[in-house]
Design a protein around this motif. Structure first.
Motif, short mmCIF file in Angstrom:
data_model
loop_
_atom_site.label_atom_id
_atom_site.label_comp_id
_atom_site.label_asym_id
_atom_site.label_seq_id
_atom_site.Cartn_x
_atom_site.Cartn_y
_atom_site.Cartn_z
N ILE A 1 0.83 -1.21 0.00
CA ILE A 1 0.00 0.00 0.00
C ILE A 1 0.87 1.26 0.00
CG2 ILE A 1 -1.63 1.35 1.39
CD1 ILE A 1 -2.87 -1.40 2.21
N VAL A 2 1.93 1.27 0.81
CA VAL A 2 2.82 2.43 0.85
C VAL A 2 3.51 2.62 -0.50
CG1 VAL A 2 4.93 3.35 1.90
CG2 VAL A 2 3.15 2.36 3.35
N ALA A 3 3.93 1.53 -1.14
CA ALA A 3 4.58 1.63 -2.45
C ALA A 3 3.61 2.15 -3.51
CB ALA A 3 5.14 0.27 -2.87
N ILE A 4 2.37 1.69 -3.47
CA ILE A 4 1.35 2.18 -4.41
C ILE A 4 1.14 3.68 -4.21
CG2 ILE A 4 -1.15 2.17 -4.86
CD1 ILE A 4 0.04 -0.09 -6.26
N LEU A 5 1.04 4.11 -2.96
CA LEU A 5 0.86 5.54 -2.68
C LEU A 5 2.06 6.34 -3.16
CD1 LEU A 5 -0.70 5.51 0.90
CD2 LEU A 5 -1.77 6.29 -1.21
N GLY A 6 3.27 5.84 -2.91
CA GLY A 6 4.48 6.53 -3.35
C GLY A 6 4.53 6.68 -4.86
N LEU A 7 4.11 5.65 -5.57
CA LEU A 7 4.10 5.72 -7.04
C LEU A 7 2.98 6.63 -7.54
CD1 LEU A 7 4.79 2.02 -8.03
CD2 LEU A 7 6.24 4.00 -8.54
N ARG B 1 4.84 18.41 -4.39
CA ARG B 1 4.59 17.18 -5.13
C ARG B 1 3.83 17.54 -6.41
NH1 ARG B 1 3.09 12.44 -0.99
NH2 ARG B 1 4.13 11.20 -2.56
N PRO B 2 4.55 17.84 -7.48
CA PRO B 2 3.90 18.35 -8.68
C PRO B 2 2.97 17.36 -9.38
CG PRO B 2 6.21 17.92 -9.09
CD PRO B 2 5.99 17.73 -7.62
N PHE B 3 3.13 16.08 -9.13
CA PHE B 3 2.31 15.08 -9.82
C PHE B 3 1.10 14.65 -9.00
CE2 PHE B 3 6.81 14.25 -11.02
CZ PHE B 3 6.75 14.81 -12.27
N GLN B 4 0.99 15.13 -7.78
CA GLN B 4 -0.07 14.69 -6.88
C GLN B 4 -1.46 15.01 -7.41
OE1 GLN B 4 0.46 16.02 -2.88
NE2 GLN B 4 -1.35 14.96 -2.14
N ASP B 5 -1.67 16.20 -7.92
CA ASP B 5 -3.00 16.59 -8.40
C ASP B 5 -3.07 16.64 -9.92
OD1 ASP B 5 -3.93 16.94 -5.76
OD2 ASP B 5 -2.99 18.92 -5.68
N SER B 6 -2.13 16.02 -10.57
CA SER B 6 -2.08 16.03 -12.04
C SER B 6 -3.14 15.10 -12.62
CB SER B 6 -0.69 15.59 -12.51
OG SER B 6 -0.64 15.51 -13.90
N SER B 7 -3.74 15.54 -13.71
CA SER B 7 -4.75 14.70 -14.36
C SER B 7 -4.09 13.62 -15.23
CB SER B 7 -5.69 15.56 -15.22
OG SER B 7 -4.95 16.25 -16.20
N GLU B 8 -2.86 13.86 -15.66
CA GLU B 8 -2.13 12.88 -16.46
C GLU B 8 -1.34 11.95 -15.55
OE1 GLU B 8 0.20 13.99 -19.89
OE2 GLU B 8 -0.80 15.94 -19.89
N MET B 9 -1.13 10.75 -16.03
CA MET B 9 -0.34 9.79 -15.29
C MET B 9 1.13 10.03 -15.62
SD MET B 9 -0.58 7.56 -13.11
CE MET B 9 -0.01 6.07 -12.42
N TYR B 10 1.88 10.52 -14.65
CA TYR B 10 3.28 10.89 -14.90
C TYR B 10 4.18 9.67 -15.14
CZ TYR B 10 4.98 9.42 -10.31
OH TYR B 10 5.34 8.69 -9.22
N LEU B 11 3.77 8.51 -14.68
CA LEU B 11 4.61 7.32 -14.82
C LEU B 11 4.84 6.94 -16.28
CD1 LEU B 11 3.13 5.13 -11.96
CD2 LEU B 11 5.36 6.25 -12.00
N THR B 12 3.88 7.20 -17.12
CA THR B 12 4.01 6.83 -18.54
C THR B 12 4.45 7.99 -19.41
OG1 THR B 12 1.65 7.29 -18.85
CG2 THR B 12 2.28 5.00 -18.37
N VAL C 1 10.56 6.13 -8.64
CA VAL C 1 9.80 5.13 -9.41
C VAL C 1 10.51 3.78 -9.34
CG1 VAL C 1 9.10 4.46 -11.74
CG2 VAL C 1 8.65 6.78 -10.93
N GLY C 2 11.81 3.78 -9.51
CA GLY C 2 12.56 2.52 -9.46
C GLY C 2 12.47 1.82 -8.12
N LEU C 3 12.67 2.57 -7.04
CA LEU C 3 12.67 1.95 -5.71
C LEU C 3 11.27 1.58 -5.25
CD1 LEU C 3 15.47 4.06 -4.01
CD2 LEU C 3 15.58 1.67 -4.71
N PHE C 4 10.28 2.44 -5.49
CA PHE C 4 8.91 2.09 -5.10
C PHE C 4 8.37 0.94 -5.95
CE2 PHE C 4 8.37 6.33 -2.93
CZ PHE C 4 8.10 5.80 -1.67
#
Length: 187
Positions: free
Chosen positions: A101-107, A122-133, A152-155
């Motif tokens: 759960i913590v890793a999912i939240l971190g990602l 945290r610039p990606f927290q409220d972003s409508s786009e998925m920053y991971l992709t 991203v790598g560690l989480f």
């Protein structure tokens, strides 16, 4: 089926997973490979939850040790030991689930970083786009250097490790049930 041998097998896989989980969590305290961010409390909050140290680490290590003992000759390799391994495996499942759960939240929420306007957040927290992709968005974070890839790598590693720990602890719960009902054979 030899439930004692299966217990040793499961414990043997849990030990390196516990170590990987703990190492990943410790590394998350040093974004950009510098201690200054930890000293200044400029870390992703999920790092401070210590899912890898507490959940995937210690909460899985204790069951792994007991599961290993359950599989040894003449120690706890009996119905009572297998019954107790079920309870310890539940602790392992809870710890691995916490780490997951913590890793999912971190990602999902992204890293804590400084943007081009010298603002920390945290610039990606409220972003409508998925920053991971969208790797182009990763340049929003200017400091710590490469913090997005680092987090991203560690989480992601913590996520994978916690999934494996969940599966192994759940398998030990089933193995413990079989050993409790049928008895163990450790030979």
């Amino acid at each position: 089926m030899c439930s004692g041998r299966c217990s040793r097998f499961i414990a043997g896989f849990l030990y390196p997973l516990v170590l990987i989980s703990m190492i990943c969590n410790v590394l998350l305290f040093f974004p950009g490979w510098k201690a200054e961010y930890a000293l200044e409390r400029r870390l992703t909050p999920e790092v401070l939850y210590m899912g890898g140290l507490v959940g995937g680490g210690l909460a899985v290590l204790v069951p792994a040790l007991f599961i290993h003992l359950t599989g040894n000759h003449g120690c706890c390799a009996n119905r009572c030991g297998m019954f107790l391994s079920i309870g310890f495996s539940v602790i392992g499942v809870a710890g691995a689930l916490y780490s997951f759960i913590v890793a999912i939240l971190g990602l999902n929420l992204g890293p804590y970083c400084r943007n081009a306007f010298f603002l920390w957040g945290r610039p990606f927290q409220d972003s409508s786009e998925m920053y991971l992709t969208n790797l182009d968005q990763w340049t929003i974070c200017k400091e710590p250097e490469n913090v997005v890839a680092f987090n991203v790598g560690l989480f992601s590693t913590l996520l994978l490790v916690s999934c494996l720990e969940l599966v192994l602890c759940f398998c030990q719960m089933l193995n413990g049930l079989v050993g409790c009902i049928c008895g163990t054979q450790t030979q």
